[in-house]
Scaffold this active site. Structure first.
Site, PDB file in Angstrom:
ATOM      1  N   GLY A 113       0.810  -1.132  -0.079  1.00 33.87           N
ATOM      2  CA  GLY A 113       0.006  -0.076  -0.009  1.00 33.87           C
ATOM      3  C   GLY A 113       0.870   1.206   0.149  1.00 33.87           C
ATOM      4  N   ASP A 114       1.923   1.230   0.724  1.00 37.85           N
ATOM      5  CA  ASP A 114       2.827   2.508   0.790  1.00 37.85           C
ATOM      6  C   ASP A 114       3.604   2.595  -0.591  1.00 37.85           C
ATOM      7  OD1 ASP A 114       2.525   3.323   3.378  1.00 37.85           O
ATOM      8  OD2 ASP A 114       4.014   1.858   4.363  1.00 37.85           O
ATOM      9  N   THR A 115       3.857   1.615  -1.132  1.00 46.03           N
ATOM     10  CA  THR A 115       4.579   1.819  -2.386  1.00 46.03           C
ATOM     11  C   THR A 115       3.716   2.328  -3.510  1.00 46.03           C
ATOM     12  OG1 THR A 115       6.331   0.076  -1.829  1.00 46.03           O
ATOM     13  CG2 THR A 115       6.038   0.623  -3.843  1.00 46.03           C
ATOM     14  N   GLY A 168       2.837   5.968  -3.092  1.00 45.99           N
ATOM     15  CA  GLY A 168       4.202   6.612  -3.589  1.00 45.99           C
ATOM     16  C   GLY A 168       4.249   6.694  -4.856  1.00 45.99           C
TER      17      GLY A 168
END
Length: 396
Positions: free
Chosen positions: A167-169, A172
């Site tokens: 999810g973070d990637t 980003g």
């Protein structure tokens, strides 16, 4: 050189989501000035596995090609310095909890007065508005809200997490895409704008027709293990040497080629497996039939035979497999990057590949504050005495 050469990015984000957007900008040539708290820096400097010398290695990947400037944004003087940096920048990336930049007097309304061309990418768990915007939003919970966790794993067990901060990637990545779109808009209009990249929405965007299936027919997609419901044969299958091989032969002509290699061409004519929907209805028994064959053959032999026949097949690679694979080597999918404080470190290359203006990795993650004096003196004209006084006061 990279297609983003000449673009200056101020990265305020910490941990993964914002810094991954900055990593992509740096990979393609942008000057990325990473602003970190004096004394401790980004928490990513401490995250992840340690090398043989006890030093975390992840930092050298996510901060590759960036410049490190220390600046205490909680002080009025630090906020003034950031405004000065923004005046000379094209992009600002931040992933604080919504409202933090506004409390510091650094919201877009204020910064755009300093630089109307500024593009501000804001990454958060739940977005900049809405009833959940003030919630703390790590990838784990946002992946669940975005629908990924519910469909990940086996139906008789709790949801599982992919072994990465997906999810973070993805948030980003969306921020980086938004920056590129905003740069094109600015090229046409001369004006900057805000990019709002929420982690849960980045995950939601990956969920194919999950919402539409429910809206149109009340269907809720469930966990289905290592396969997808109705897609067969496409699964992980056991081999004679206790490995698992991934086979994707769910298209009619590809299934015919698989059957030929299995020595059972008649399966392709069997009414239970003759077309896509029939194979989906009889998925379990078809997977069992394919597994009966794979159990009798070593993994590499399966890969070689099916590859030769034009059937998608492969093994679940570890990092060790990647470093030893001739295709990875031929395409330089993994490269070694050297730095002054250590030898070389293997890491993934820059993707996607551009034929005329490819990206490149310009160095490992910087030491904390190693570029502070040079950036503030060359960009803002601060002299040595001014820098020394700010350092004494803990501003930089």
């Amino acid at each position: 050189m990279g297609p983003l050469k000449g673009i200056r990015v101020i990265e305020l984000g910490q941990l993964i989501a914002g810094p991954f957007a900055g990593q992509m900008m740096a990979d393609f040539g942008a000057e990325v000035i990473k602003v970190e708290p004096p004394g401790k820096g980004d928490a990513m400097r401490q995250w992840g596995r340690l090398d043989a010398n006890g030093t975390p290695v992840w930092w050298n990947v996510i901060a590759r090609g960036k410049r490190s400037v220390t600046l205490d944004l909680r002080t009025p003087e630090g906020q003034d310095i950031l405004r000065d940096l923004v005046g000379e920048a094209d992009v600002l990336i931040e992933n604080f909890r919504p409202g933090t930049m506004e409390r510091w007097g650094l919201g877009y309304d204020n910064l755009s007065k300093v630089n109307p061309r500024l593009i501000m990418a804001r990454v958060s768990g739940y977005g900049q508005d809405g009833p959940y915007s003030q919630r703390a939003g790590f990838a784990s919970v946002c992946e669940a809200m975005g629908g990924l966790r519910y469909v990940s794993g086996y139906p008789d067990r709790p949801p599982v997490r992919v072994g990465l901060s997906l999810g973070d990637t993805m948030a980003g990545f969306n921020a980086a895409l938004g920056i590129l779109l905003a740069l094109e808009h600015r090229h046409k209009t001369g004006k900057g704008q805000v990019i709002d990249s929420a982690i849960y929405e980045a995950v939601l965007s990956l969920t194919e027709a999950l919402v539409a299936e429910y809206d149109s027919g009340g269907h809720i997609r469930e966990r289905f293990g290592s396969a997808l419901p109705g897609i067969a044969p496409s699964n992980a299958y056991p081999t004679a040497d206790d490995k698992e091989v991934i086979i994707g032969a769910n298209q009619d002509t590809v299934f015919q080629r698989l059957c030929a290699v299995m020595g059972a061409p008649e399966l392709a004519e069997d009414e239970r497996y003759a077309d896509h929907r029939a194979r989906g209805r009889n998925q379990a028994e078809l997977d069992a039939r394919v597994g009966e064959w794979t159990r009798t053959v070593p993994a590499q032999q399966i890969v070689d035979q099916l590859s030769e026949a034009g059937v998608p097949v492969g093994l679940a690679y570890t990092a060790a497999d990647m470093l030893n694979d001739p295709h990875f080597a031929a395409r330089e999918s993994v490269v070694r990057v050297s730095g002054p404080e250590r030898g070389s470190l293997a890491m993934q290359n820059v993707f996607p590949r551009l034929s005329a203006s490819p990206g490149s990795i310009r160095g490992l993650g910087p030491e904390l504050g190693e570029d502070t004096d040079e950036v503030l003196s060359s960009t803002l004209g601060y002299d040595d005495a001014t820098l020394a006084k700010m350092r004494e006061r803990g501003v930089i």
